[in-house]
Structure formats: structure tokens, C-alpha cells
Write a protein that holds these residues in place. Structure first.
Motif, PDB file in Angstrom:
ATOM      1  N   VAL A  83     -42.320 -14.797  37.658  1.00 36.84           N
ATOM      2  CA  VAL A  83     -43.490 -14.370  36.888  1.00 36.84           C
ATOM      3  C   VAL A  83     -43.385 -12.886  36.546  1.00 36.84           C
ATOM      4  O   VAL A  83     -43.664 -12.466  35.414  1.00 36.84           O
ATOM      5  CB  VAL A  83     -44.785 -14.656  37.667  1.00 36.84           C
ATOM      6  CG1 VAL A  83     -45.993 -14.088  36.921  1.00 36.84           C
ATOM      7  CG2 VAL A  83     -44.962 -16.150  37.881  1.00 36.84           C
ATOM      8  N   ALA A  84     -42.966 -12.087  37.519  1.00 37.37           N
ATOM      9  CA  ALA A  84     -42.837 -10.648  37.277  1.00 37.37           C
ATOM     10  C   ALA A  84     -41.784 -10.363  36.218  1.00 37.37           C
ATOM     11  O   ALA A  84     -41.972  -9.505  35.346  1.00 37.37           O
ATOM     12  CB  ALA A  84     -42.484  -9.932  38.584  1.00 37.37           C
ATOM     13  N   GLY A  85     -40.667 -11.090  36.277  1.00 35.90           N
ATOM     14  CA  GLY A  85     -39.591 -10.861  35.320  1.00 35.90           C
ATOM     15  C   GLY A  85     -39.961 -11.250  33.907  1.00 35.90           C
ATOM     16  O   GLY A  85     -39.543 -10.611  32.938  1.00 35.90           O
ATOM     17  N   LEU A  86     -40.776 -12.317  33.761  1.00 35.94           N
ATOM     18  CA  LEU A  86     -41.181 -12.764  32.432  1.00 35.94           C
ATOM     19  C   LEU A  86     -42.399 -12.009  31.915  1.00 35.94           C
ATOM     20  O   LEU A  86     -42.455 -11.596  30.754  1.00 35.94           O
ATOM     21  CB  LEU A  86     -41.483 -14.265  32.463  1.00 35.94           C
ATOM     22  CG  LEU A  86     -40.300 -15.201  32.693  1.00 35.94           C
ATOM     23  CD1 LEU A  86     -40.778 -16.640  32.793  1.00 35.94           C
ATOM     24  CD2 LEU A  86     -39.272 -15.063  31.582  1.00 35.94           C
ATOM     25  N   LEU A  87     -43.384 -11.827  32.800  1.00 36.27           N
ATOM     26  CA  LEU A  87     -44.642 -11.215  32.379  1.00 36.27           C
ATOM     27  C   LEU A  87     -44.537  -9.701  32.249  1.00 36.27           C
ATOM     28  O   LEU A  87     -45.075  -9.116  31.304  1.00 36.27           O
ATOM     29  CB  LEU A  87     -45.734 -11.577  33.387  1.00 36.27           C
ATOM     30  CG  LEU A  87     -47.149 -11.080  33.093  1.00 36.27           C
ATOM     31  CD1 LEU A  87     -47.700 -11.766  31.852  1.00 36.27           C
ATOM     32  CD2 LEU A  87     -48.054 -11.341  34.288  1.00 36.27           C
ATOM     33  N   ALA A  94     -32.947 -12.419  32.786  1.00 31.92           N
ATOM     34  CA  ALA A  94     -31.934 -12.618  33.822  1.00 31.92           C
ATOM     35  C   ALA A  94     -32.568 -12.628  35.208  1.00 31.92           C
ATOM     36  O   ALA A  94     -32.243 -13.466  36.058  1.00 31.92           O
ATOM     37  CB  ALA A  94     -30.871 -11.524  33.730  1.00 31.92           C
ATOM     38  N   LEU A  95     -33.501 -11.682  35.431  1.00 27.70           N
ATOM     39  CA  LEU A  95     -34.196 -11.626  36.715  1.00 27.70           C
ATOM     40  C   LEU A  95     -34.993 -12.900  36.950  1.00 27.70           C
ATOM     41  O   LEU A  95     -34.991 -13.458  38.056  1.00 27.70           O
ATOM     42  CB  LEU A  95     -35.118 -10.403  36.734  1.00 27.70           C
ATOM     43  CG  LEU A  95     -35.909 -10.161  38.025  1.00 27.70           C
ATOM     44  CD1 LEU A  95     -34.966  -9.848  39.187  1.00 27.70           C
ATOM     45  CD2 LEU A  95     -36.908  -9.026  37.836  1.00 27.70           C
ATOM     46  N   SER A  96     -35.647 -13.385  35.913  1.00 26.65           N
ATOM     47  CA  SER A  96     -36.437 -14.615  36.033  1.00 26.65           C
ATOM     48  C   SER A  96     -35.539 -15.826  36.271  1.00 26.65           C
ATOM     49  O   SER A  96     -35.876 -16.719  37.045  1.00 26.65           O
ATOM     50  CB  SER A  96     -37.272 -14.824  34.771  1.00 26.65           C
ATOM     51  OG  SER A  96     -38.169 -13.762  34.584  1.00 26.65           O
ATOM     52  N   LEU A  97     -34.388 -15.856  35.597  1.00 21.80           N
ATOM     53  CA  LEU A  97     -33.480 -16.997  35.712  1.00 21.80           C
ATOM     54  C   LEU A  97     -33.011 -17.194  37.144  1.00 21.80           C
ATOM     55  O   LEU A  97     -33.103 -18.304  37.695  1.00 21.80           O
ATOM     56  CB  LEU A  97     -32.279 -16.806  34.794  1.00 21.80           C
ATOM     57  CG  LEU A  97     -31.157 -17.846  34.933  1.00 21.80           C
ATOM     58  CD1 LEU A  97     -31.661 -19.219  34.513  1.00 21.80           C
ATOM     59  CD2 LEU A  97     -29.937 -17.429  34.120  1.00 21.80           C
TER      60      LEU A  97
END
Length: 405
Positions: free
Chosen positions: A157-161, A261-264
Motif C-alpha cells: 500500500v505504501a509503495g503504490l499510494l 518495484a517496492l509494491s511488487l
């Protein structure tokens, strides 16, 4: 002896293991999102304050370092105040930390890192007590792995939002939003507390922060398991702390691509945790699974350290995907092993002590990584340090595996 707060053929749905599992995981994800916004918004924050990458690395260090301190302290409060009430307080503390971190002042921001970190460690002892109390002992690896997926979900969530809000509303926008979400979640948890806190004893003594550490130090198997958790935690958080910065500065990724990348890797980590935990429940020796994960993690870090702008994007994402699948599954299995060996009456203190070791690893990973980066100016040496740490953790898992067989 621990018992359910409702009796009869139709116990309250609030103590169903499915509800307990989903709710504790959701709470962990909310608090985890607040913590992982710090590395997810590293570029935007770094540019705003005109600081170097090491400054953000130290903020991540504070988040996870104080998470360890709070887990040590909180474990002693669960018996008196109840696991539900402690989780509610964690959400409110998390909201306060997000508001502090959003203040455009480096000193206040640093204080926000400390408060966010403190909230991050508060949920684990309570969740462990609830899962052990209401869950099936034969499914502990899966239950704890599912619950630990909240960390990866928070990072997703942090990586996408985070990057999206940083582009549209500024980097503070994500922290404002998560502060509001945390307050709403705390209000909702209030209705559950009577069902989760029925064994609370207002006169129970509050164990000192070092009580859990003492339990760990006096039990060699627990100490070795905590050593594994320390190593894997250092590797996992160390990579996440520098991932977006490395991809941006060395591989040529944009802020949005770095967030993806972080979210993946965290999304894959969330799913793989449950798969690893399910597999561990099938084996008589779950540490074999942890050892395999450690070896794959070390190999993946070694390969990723050579990534550069000449790499095709698919190769970078493939390597990160393997890292996500292999690296995040350790925590649930390690925590299940600790819970299975703990005295039920000292569960919160033992888990708190164990988490102190693991959060210390989360502190060491980005902290030593920041120091190495300052001294060498090369991310490759940072990944080299994390590679060696992963191998040591895998070696300890092999040792325990052989001792149990």
C-alpha cells in the motif's frame, strides 16, 4: 488455562479464528503502511529537505529500532490492559506519528519516525496472544505467516499510494491520509475489545521490558531462533530501505517505477508467506523451509547487486520478484516456533522479547547499510553486507534443522 470468552454451541463470531486472523492482519497492515511510507517516499522527502540518502536510511532505522523497543515494553502491558486495547492504542499512536512526520521540519520529522516506530512494534505481542489462544496449534505456522503478511501488505500500500499522493498532493498527503485511517480503525476496534480482553486483570503486575529478553537468553533454542529472525530482519528491511534509492540512482527507474518495484516484491512476499507457512505446517521440521529461503535470498541479493541501467527492466523485476517470494516468508514461521516454545502465561513477554531481537535486526540493516554507503559511496557494498547476513541466518536455520531431526 486460557479459555474462550463465549461458551456453548454458537460462540461469538468476534473470537472466530478467521475473524481474529483477518482483523489482526488488517490492523497490522494499517500500522505497517505508516511505517513503510518512510522508505516509499524516500526520494520525495530527500529532495524536499535537500539531504542525502543516508538521512532517510537513518529514519528507517528509527522506525524499526523503536519498533523493537515498543515490543519489549508492550509485552508487559498485555495482561493488565488486554490485547485488543493495546492494538487500539497502537493505531492512535500511529496516527500521531504520521502527523509529526508530515511537519516540514527535520527535527519534528525525526520525532515522527520514532513515534511511528513505537506504534509498529505494539501490535505484535497482542496479535501473538490472540492467535495462540484462538487458533489451532497444528496450524500455527500458517496463522502466524498470514498475520505477518500484514507487514508486506503495508509495504504494498505504501509503495503504490505514497508516490501517487506525493505527485498529486505532496509527500505529506500520504501521511495525513494514514493518520485519518488509523483513527477510524481505532474507533472500530473499540467494539471488539470486550471479546478479546475478557481475561484482562486490572491488578496484574506489569512485567519490566527486559523480562522477555531474559526468557530468551535463558533458553538456547529460543535464542538461536531469535538469531535467525535478527539476520533475516536485517536483510529484509535493509534491502527495502535502499531499494527505491538504488533503482532511481543506479538503475534509472523513475519514482513511480521504484514504487511499483517496492509494491511488487511486497505483494509477492505477502502471498508467499502463507505458502511457506502452509508448507512448514506439513513438515516435522519447519526450519528446513527457513534454511531454503535464506539460501535463495542470499543468491538473489548477490545477483541484484550488479543491476544497472543496462539491465532490461524485465530482468530487474524478475530478480526482485524472486527476492520477494524467498525473503518474506521467514517471520511467520519464526514467530510460530517461538510461540510454540513459550509458556502460555508468559506469551506476550516472550514474544515481546523475541521481537526485540528481530526489530534490532531491522535497525541494524538500514543503519549499517547507511554507514557503509557513506564510507564507500557504493550500493554494491551495502548489498554485500546484506548477502553475508543472509548466509549467516541460513546457516543458523540449518543448524537448528539438523538438531531437531
Amino acid at each position: 488455562m486460557l479459555s474462550h470468552p463465549a461458551s456453548g454451541p454458537n460462540p461469538a463470531w468476534q473470537i472466530s479464528i478467521i475473524f481474529v486472523l483477518v482483523t489482526t492482519t488488517t490492523i497490522g497492515a494499517v500500522v505497517g503502511t505508516c511505517g513503510y511510507l518512510v522508505p516509499a517516499l524516500a526520494i520525495a522527502t530527500k529532495d524536499y529537505f535537500q539531504v542525502d540518502a543516508a538521512f532517510i536510511g537513518y529514519q528507517v532505522t528509527l522506525v524499526f529500532g523503536f519498533g523493537g523497543i515498543s515490543s519489549l515494553i508492550t509485552g508487559g502491558f498485555v495482561a493488565r490492559f488486554g490485547p485488543g486495547r493495546i492494538m487500539q492504542m497502537a493505531l492512535l499512536v500511529s496516527a500521531a506519528g504520521c502527523l509529526l512526520y508530515s511537519v516540514p521540519n527535520k527535527i519534528v520529522l525525526t520525532l515522527g519516525s520514532i513515534v511511528i516506530g513505537y506504534s509498529y512494534g505494539m501490535t505484535y505481542p497482542s496479535a501473538s496472544v490472540l492467535l495462540t489462544r484462538f487458533g489451532n496449534p497444528e496450524r500455527l505456522n500458517f496463522l502466524f505467516s498470514f498475520r505477518q503478511a500484514s507487514t508486506a501488505l503495508g509495504a504494498v500500500v505504501a509503495g503504490l499510494l505514497g508516490p501517487l499522493l506525493a505527485i498529486t498532493w505532496g509527500w505529506q498527503g500520504a501521511f495525513y491520509l494514514m493518520a485519518a485511517v488509523s483513527v477510524v480503525a481505532a474507533i472500530m476496534v473499540h467494539r471488539i475489545c470486550p471479546f478479546w480482553d475478557d481475561l484482562t486483570d486490572p491488578d496484574a503486575s506489569i512485567s519490566p521490558p527486559w523480562a522477555g529478553v531474559r526468557i530468551i537468553l535463558n533458553n538456547r533454542p529460543l535464542l538461536m531462533i531469535c538469531g535467525i529472525g535478527f539476520g533475516f530482519s536485517a536483510v529484509q528491511v535493509g534491502v527495502l530501505a535502499f531499494l527505491v534509492l538504488f533503482l532511481s540512482e543506479e538503475v534509472g527507474f523513475s519514482l513511480t517505477e521504484g514504487g511499483i518495484a517496492l509494491s511488487l516484491i511486497n505483494l509477492l512476499g505477502a502471498g508467499s508467506r502463507m505458502a511457506w507457512g502452509w508448507q512448514a505446517d506439513k513438515l516435522r521440521n519447519s526450519m528446513q523451509v527457513v534454511a531454503v529461503m535464506g539460501l535463495i535470498t542470499a543468491a538473489t541479493i548477490a545477483g541484484f547487486s550488479f543491476a544497472n541501467a543496462d539491465w532490461p527492466q524485465w530482468a530487474t523485476f524478475a530478480t526482485l520478484s524472486l527476492f520477494g517470494v524467498a525473503t518474506f516468508g521467514w517471520s511467520g514461521i519464526v514467530m510460530a516456533n517461538i510461540a510454540a516454545r513459550a509458556d502460555p502465561e508468559k506469551m506476550a513477554e516472550t514474544v515481546g522479547g523475541a521481537l526485540g531481537f528481530m526489530f534490532s535486526g531491522a535497525w541494524v540493516g538500514p543503519s549499517v547499510g547507511s554507514l557503509v554507503l557513506q564510507l564507500t559511496g557504493s550500493y554494491r557494498y551495502v548489498f554485500g553486507f546484506l548477502f553475508i547476513t543472509a548466509l549467516i541466518a541460513a546457516f543458523l536455520a540449518v543448524r537448528i534443522s539438523l538438531q531437531k531431526s
